[in-house]
Scaffold this active site. Structure first.
Site, PDB file in Angstrom:
ATOM      1  N   HIS A 181       0.827  -1.187  -0.066  1.00 13.16           N
ATOM      2  CA  HIS A 181       0.025   0.075  -0.101  1.00 13.16           C
ATOM      3  C   HIS A 181       0.896   1.116  -0.131  1.00 13.16           C
ATOM      4  O   HIS A 181       0.725   2.182  -0.714  1.00 13.16           O
ATOM      5  CB  HIS A 181      -0.814  -0.226   1.404  1.00 13.16           C
ATOM      6  N   GLU A 182       1.999   1.300   1.129  1.00 16.54           N
ATOM      7  CA  GLU A 182       2.748   2.587   0.872  1.00 16.54           C
ATOM      8  C   GLU A 182       3.484   2.672  -0.193  1.00 16.54           C
ATOM      9  O   GLU A 182       3.842   3.595  -0.559  1.00 16.54           O
ATOM     10  CB  GLU A 182       3.511   2.616   2.339  1.00 16.54           C
ATOM     11  N   HIS A 185       1.597   4.546  -2.936  1.00 14.95           N
ATOM     12  CA  HIS A 185       1.514   5.845  -2.864  1.00 14.95           C
ATOM     13  C   HIS A 185       2.727   6.511  -3.537  1.00 14.95           C
ATOM     14  O   HIS A 185       2.687   7.121  -4.268  1.00 14.95           O
ATOM     15  CB  HIS A 185       1.395   6.130  -1.379  1.00 14.95           C
ATOM     16  N   HIS A 191      -5.342   6.918  -2.780  1.00 13.79           N
ATOM     17  CA  HIS A 191      -6.394   6.249  -2.300  1.00 13.79           C
ATOM     18  C   HIS A 191      -7.512   5.945  -3.260  1.00 13.79           C
ATOM     19  O   HIS A 191      -7.879   6.910  -4.082  1.00 13.79           O
ATOM     20  CB  HIS A 191      -7.144   6.522  -0.944  1.00 13.79           C
ATOM     21  N   CYS A 192      -8.000   4.902  -3.599  1.00 15.37           N
ATOM     22  CA  CYS A 192      -9.181   4.701  -4.495  1.00 15.37           C
ATOM     23  C   CYS A 192     -10.204   4.473  -4.173  1.00 15.37           C
ATOM     24  O   CYS A 192     -10.547   3.880  -3.031  1.00 15.37           O
ATOM     25  CB  CYS A 192      -8.358   4.038  -5.723  1.00 15.37           C
ATOM     26  N   CYS A 197      -9.436  -3.327  -3.862  1.00 21.47           N
ATOM     27  CA  CYS A 197      -8.001  -2.959  -4.128  1.00 21.47           C
ATOM     28  C   CYS A 197      -7.136  -2.555  -2.898  1.00 21.47           C
ATOM     29  O   CYS A 197      -7.792  -2.202  -1.986  1.00 21.47           O
ATOM     30  CB  CYS A 197      -8.103  -1.563  -4.960  1.00 21.47           C
TER      31      CYS A 197
HETATM   32 ZN   LIG Z   1      -2.602   5.023   2.212  1.00 22.43          ZN
HETATM   33 ZN   LIG Z   2      -7.253   0.924  -6.681  1.00 20.69          ZN
END
Ligand SMILES: [Zn+2]
Ligand SMILES: [Zn+2]
Length: 246
Positions: A181-182, A185, A191-192, A197
């Site tokens: 996740h990081e 970025h 973020h989506c 996801c």
């Molecule tokens: Zn995040």
């Molecule tokens: Zn996504």
């Protein structure tokens, strides 16, 4: 250095994928190679453990570092390089809460990238210490991780992730998911809203978390291809040495 940086404070639950996360494999292995079998990569990513001089020998589990490296390679097709562990910088220590400021760590990490690596190399720091940032009205808010959107560095801490984990495997799955996740970025993903996801922010709910695949959805993968397209690894690495010295 801080001007223009945009970090995203990730919802706590949004980072917690179930232990089945690592088993989903929407990224086919052959996507990292061209027809000519030439190795491809989006970027070089350095992994480094930051140890806490205040907490003795407490080190980030090596097995978790390897699991993170493997998953970052698989999910993003990045070239992962590990460098030797080093101490958390004193400058990031926040004495009132006895933890480390993640924003300061991101700035510090950017300076830890070995000079021989290409110019746009990213870096992910791993620590067992608690880390924090400012969020809304909270001056010092504990987080699992922090990533600079489209920037250079991210931090991941297992301090909170391992606390309520069912077992070691669950803790590893959480920390791997947080790293994915990081780094997402850092590679330009925000973020989506895509179902399942890894870039979802659960916003306090557990439903998204349990449904997470631990990998980017189609929308985020398309964004990734726009932001950081695959290119021949040799070409990527050659950029470090071919740049004129000035
Ligand atoms: Zn995040
Ligand atoms: Zn996504």
């Amino acid at each position: 250095m801080m001007i223009g940086r945009r970090t995203v404070v990730c919802g706590v639950l949004g980072l917690l994928a179930g232990s089945r996360a690592a088993s989903a494999a929407p990224v086919p292995e052959d996507s990292v190679r061209t027809r000519a079998d030439e190795p491809m990569a989006r970027a070089v990513v350095v992994l480094v453990v930051l140890t806490d001089p205040r907490r003795g020998a407490s080190a980030f589990p090596d097995g978790d570092v390897e699991a993170i490296a493997a998953e970052l390679r698989r999910v993003y097709q990045v070239e992962v390089r590990r460098i030797a562990a080093r101490p958390l910088p004193r400058s990031a220590y926040y004495a009132p809460r006895r933890r480390y400021r993640a924003d300061t760590l991101l700035t510090h990490l950017a300076g830890e990238i070995p000079a021989e690596l290409p110019a746009r190399t990213r870096i992910v720091g791993l620590t067992t210490s608690d880390i924090s940032t400012s969020k809304d009205n909270f001056k010092d808010w504990g987080v699992f991780g922090l990533g600079e959107v489209g920037g250079t560095a991210a931090m991941v801490s297992n301090f909170r992730l391992k606390k309520k984990a069912r077992d070691a495997a669950h803790a590893t799955a959480r920390v791997v998911n947080t790293a994915v996740h990081e780094l997402g970025h850092v590679l330009g993903l925000d973020h989506c809203e895509e179902p399942n996801c890894v870039m979802l922010d659960a916003q306090g709910g557990i439903r998204n978390t349990d449904a997470s695949t631990g990998v980017p959805g189609p929308g985020c993968l398309a964004e990734l291809d726009r932001e950081v397209p695959l290119r021949p690894l040799a070409e990527l690495l050659a950029r470090a040495t071919s740049a004129p010295a000035q």
